[in-house]
Each structure stands twice: as structure tokens, then as C-alpha cells.
Write a protein that holds these residues in place. Structure first.
Motif, PDB file in Angstrom:
ATOM      1  N   CYS A  44       7.173 -18.846   2.942  1.00  0.00           N
ATOM      2  CA  CYS A  44       7.573 -17.442   2.832  1.00  0.00           C
ATOM      3  C   CYS A  44       7.307 -16.679   4.129  1.00  0.00           C
ATOM      4  N   CYS A  69      -1.895 -15.207  -2.799  1.00  0.00           N
ATOM      5  CA  CYS A  69      -1.363 -15.254  -1.426  1.00  0.00           C
ATOM      6  C   CYS A  69      -2.466 -15.627  -0.436  1.00  0.00           C
ATOM      7  N   CYS A 130       4.722 -10.093  -0.816  1.00  0.00           N
ATOM      8  CA  CYS A 130       5.928  -9.744  -1.589  1.00  0.00           C
ATOM      9  C   CYS A 130       5.766  -8.459  -2.403  1.00  0.00           C
TER      10      CYS A 130
HETATM   11  S1  SF4 Z   1       3.719 -14.023  -3.532  1.00  0.00           S
HETATM   12 FE1  SF4 Z   1       2.496 -14.289  -1.662  1.00  0.00          FE
HETATM   13  S2  SF4 Z   1       2.512 -16.484  -1.171  1.00  0.00           S
HETATM   14 FE2  SF4 Z   1       4.118 -16.108  -2.738  1.00  0.00          FE
HETATM   15  S3  SF4 Z   1       6.008 -15.846  -1.562  1.00  0.00           S
HETATM   16 FE3  SF4 Z   1       5.129 -13.785  -1.821  1.00  0.00          FE
HETATM   17  S4  SF4 Z   1       3.797 -13.430  -0.058  1.00  0.00           S
HETATM   18 FE4  SF4 Z   1       4.285 -15.621  -0.111  1.00  0.00          FE
END
Ligand code: SF4
Length: 453
Positions: A44, A69, A130
Motif C-alpha cells: 500500500c 498498520c 487509509c
Molecule cells: S489499512 Fe494500513 S496497512 Fe492496510 S492498506 Fe491501509 S494503510 Fe496500508
């Protein structure tokens, strides 16, 4: 209503991202968003940013998001430090349901205050995730206020999801680095031989190997981005006379920006394999246009190549004719691996990357033999299909590819950030050959039906 996707229809949609040299004339499509409905191996945005910034050893790395995360820690990315160890912590604001409803800004401000009070860092990096992109916390404002409160640098890393893939994270990290770098106080000293090394994260001490080579040539390493770097040294990066870029996928944006802002030119290099290491050292020496540097570079190359070459010869005799499949993060690594495998008598029959650039794929297509499959942003079923079709004995990849290789009874080489041995420079070329030999010739294959024994 759209017809349901099947593996065959997905494969059809992906056909522009895969080519067989000599069979397909079209140019490979790359640098595009992953296809919906098709599993991608890419990480990501936040992960891309964290890879680049985490090796700053004396910074607080604070992840603003749910605790999951923050599982992305030093322990799975073993970049080494010559001093501070603060970067080994993975701090998180641990956002919960209530924070998602009412906002997480106050919690973030409290977390920064607590961490500054406890660790007294000069730099705090706050990573967006996110969910922060969804709830819209104003990271910039929270960081600015914290910076004023504590009189230190608190920089938001705009790496929330939905702005792209891992490459967007690289860019967010470079933007954060650009905020740290101070304009130079004057012109660099005439004749100064100081360089910045971009795109090496000091896995297993690889930056130190290259720093030593440069020292032997009479060239100083000013700052390494970002392996074993510190806040104060990063600030002085604009004082160098040249940037050399190893991992272009993650750092070419920073190199271009530093050229634009501070007039620092850059060279692309690679210290993977004997051929590319020697070529890169010569390129640096020739840029300085100094006979002394060039002579010292030649001495170093001759001495190191002679020792390493003899050892590679031993491996070549035993590995000749084997076939390798490669699936790595960036294009520079893929290019060097083709040459590196040739040095030990192995053909690359399938090769792909997660975030390779157009010009890198052009070089890959020129280097590989007819019939080699080249693919961008591949999914596991494509990797499996082409590895079996091409009869690969070995897969080079990262943590996500390891189970696939073992399930197929194929040997595996870890070329990712979680490895603990250096693969850079002359010493790295020998380590690589040793690892290829030990995995391909492991007795385990006698029992599961793979390898070369
Ligand atoms: S939730 Fe956290 S680890 Fe998962 S894709 Fe989003 S930023 Fe990346």
C-alpha cells in the motif's frame, strides 16, 4: 450487468502487462493502477512511504491509524544503524471506532506530546493511513501546531490509501525528505568530492560497503537516503556535488527535485553483481573527471573482482544451465539480477517487477533472451503459470512469493528488505551466488521433487 470475472477473462485483461520476448511486438504496459478484480502483489501507499523513511535512525516514526498498520516495523525491514535505535520502535495512535466517528486529531496531538516528552527527538514523522484519508484528519495542521509547541520538526507523511499504490508512497516519502533538506549555505567547495547516495536502506549494512568503496576512491559519502541516516545529516544533503541513485523507483523523484531546486546532478547506479558494481564505480570516477579517483577505482575493481570472480567461477561450474524466475519490487534490481545470474551461468526465463518504470522495462527487454516472459504487477497465478511453463528451478522474490515457490517445489531466494545478509558490491555478489547454490542444491528437494539434486 457485467459478466463475472474468471481467471481467463482476468488474464485477457492483463495481456498488455505481459510479453514474451520475440513473440509479442507490443510494448509492455507498466506504471498503471492495479487491475480491479485481479490480486496484486503491490504493497500500500503507507508501506511505500515507510520503506523509504523508516531507516532514519533518530526519528520518531508515528503511524496515525489503526494498530494493524503499525505492524510494519523495523523487525521485518532490517536496515542497520551505526548509532541511534529510536527508529526500531513502531509508534501508533491506535485509532478506534470512536476516533473514526469523532476524529483522531486530538489523539494524534497527545501522542506526539507524549513521544516528544519521552524521547526528545529532533524529528517526528507522522504517517497517514487509509482510514485517516477517509475521516479527513488535518495532519498538516496538527503537525504544524506540535512543531511550534515543541520547537522541533514534525512532518506529516501524506501516505493515506486511495491516492495510488506503493509508488505514490515513495513520492510522499520524498516530499517529506524535501521538507527536511535545507538550501545550501553557498556553493559547494570547488573540487569537492562529496556525494549523496539515494535508494539504499542499509539492509545488512549495504550502505557501509559502498561507503567504504567510495572512501577508497577518495570520494566522501555526504548523506545516504535513507539507510543509516540521521536528521541533522539529512538537513545538509544539498551541500553535495553529485547524487547517485540506486533504487530509482523510490528515489528518482527526489533526485529530479534536488537537481531542480539545488542544481545537483545525478547518476543512476547499481551495486548488485560484479559487472554493475564495477560499471557504477567507473561511472562515478569518470563524472569527477579526476585521474586520481579513476586510478584508485580501477585498483579497487581489479583487486575485488579477482577474488570474487574466482569464487563465482566455482559456483558457475555447478549451476550452469539452470533457469531462474525473478519477481522483485523495482526495475533496477531486476536489471542487475539478469546480469548477476549470467555471471553464474543461469538463464532468467521469467522476470517482472511491482513498480518498474518504462525505461527500465525497455532495458529488461533488451537484456533477456528470446522467449523470456516479462510482466508487470503480476499476481500469484501468473507467476505460477509462467514459472511452470518455463521450467524455472528458482524464484527470486520477496516475502509474498516465498510460499508460492515452496508450494511448487521450486528453490527460493529472498531479495527483499527482510533479509539479513548483504547482496551489494563485490562481497554481495559472492553472497548471492552462495545463496543460489545452497537453495538450489539443498537436500530437501530430494524429498519434495525440485531443485537440481
Ligand atoms: S489499512 Fe494500513 S496497512 Fe492496510 S492498506 Fe491501509 S494503510 Fe496500508
Amino acid at each position: 450487468m457485467q459478466p463475472e470475472k474468471t481467471p481467463d477473462t482476468v488474464f485477457e485483461e492483463r495481456k498488455d502487462f505481459i510479453l514474451t520476448k520475440g513473440k509479442h511486438k507490443q510494448q509492455l504496459k507498466c506504471d498503471a493502477d492495479s487491475l480491479a478484480g485481479c490480486v496484486s502483489q503491490r504493497a500500500c501507499v503507507y508501506c511505500g512511504a515507510r520503506v523509504v523513511l523508516n531507516p532514519i535512525t533518530d526519528a520518531v516514526h508515528l503511524v496515525h491509524g489503526p494498530i494493524g498498520c503499525a505492524s510494519y516495523t523495523w523487525d521485518i525491514r532490517g536496515s542497520l544503524s551505526s548509532g541511534p535505535e529510536l527508529y526500531r520502535f513502531s509508534f501508533s495512535t491506535d485509532l478506534k471506532e470512536e476516533d473514526i466517528i469523532f476524529g483522531g486529531e486530538k489523539k494524534l496531538a497527545r501522542a506526539i506530546d507524549e513521544l516528544v516528552g519521552k524521547y526528545h527527538p529532533g524529528l517526528v514523522l507522522v504517517y497517514s493511513t487509509c482510514i485517516v484519508g477517509v475521516i479527513g484528519d488535518d495532519l498538516e495542521a496538527v503537525c504544524r501546531a506540535a512543531s511550534r509547541r515543541h520547537g522541533i520538526e514534525v512532518i506529516p507523511v501524506q501516505s493515506s490509501g486511495f491516492i495510488g499504490n506503493k509508488s505514490a508512497g515513495y513520492r510522499a516519502a520524498c516530499d517529506a525528505l524535501l521538507r527536511i533538506i535545507r538550501p545550501p549555505k553557498g556553493k559547494g567547495l570547488p573540487g569537492s568530492r562529496s556525494i549523496n547516495y539515494l535508494g539504499d536502506f542499509n539492509l545488512a549494512g549495504e550502505v557501509w560497503i559502498i561507503k567504504d568503496y567510495l572512501r577508497q576512491m577518495g570520494v566522501d559519502m555526504n548523506v545516504s537516503f535513507t539507510g543509516d541516516s540521521r536528521y541533522e545529516t539529512l538537513k545538509g544533503a544539498a551541500g553535495a556535488s553529485l547524487n547517485i541513485v540506486q533504487c530509482a523507483g523510490s528515489m528518482i523523484y527526489l533526485a529530479n527535485k534536488m537537481e531542480e531546486l539545488y542544481g545537483i546532478p545525478f547518476l543512476n547506479v547499481s551495486f548488485l553483481g560484479l559487472e554493475d558494481t564495477a560499471q557504477s564505480l567507473r561511472k562515478i570516477a569518470s563524472w569527477f573527471g579526476d585521474g586520481g579517483v579513476a586510478a584508485r577505482a580501477e585498483e579497487l575493481i581489479e583487486r575485488e573482482s579477482a577474488g570474487a570472480g574466482k569464487r563465482l567461477e566455482w559456483y558457475r561450474e555447478r549451476l550452469q544451465g539452470k533457469k531462474a524466475a525473478v519477481y522483485v519490487g523495482g526495475g533496477f534490481k531486476a536489471i542487475s539480477l539478469i546480469k548477476q545470474f549470467r555471471e553464474i551461468g543461469i538463464d532468467v526465463v521469467m522476470i517482472g517487477t511491482q513498480t518498474g518504470r518504462k525505461e527500465e522495462y525497455e532495458t529488461i527487454s533488451e537484456l533477456v533472451d528470446e522467449g523470456t516472459v516479462v510482466l508487470d504487477d503480476a499476481n500469484p497465478s501468473e507467476l505460477e503459470k509462467f514459472m511452470l511453463e518455463k521450467g524455472a528451478h528458482l524464484l527470486v522474490g520477496g516475502v509474498k512469493e516465498r510460499p508460492l515457490a515452496y508450494k511448487l517445489g521450486v528453490a527460493f531466494i529472498d531479495h527483499n528488505h527482510d533479509r539479513k545478509h548483504p547482496l551489494s558490491g563485490f562481497v554481495g555478489a559472492v553472497n548471492f551466488a552462495g545463496e543460489v547454490y545452497s537453495t538450489l542444491c539443498s537436500p530437501v528437494w530430494k524429498y519434495v521433487g525440485g531443485g537440481i539434486l
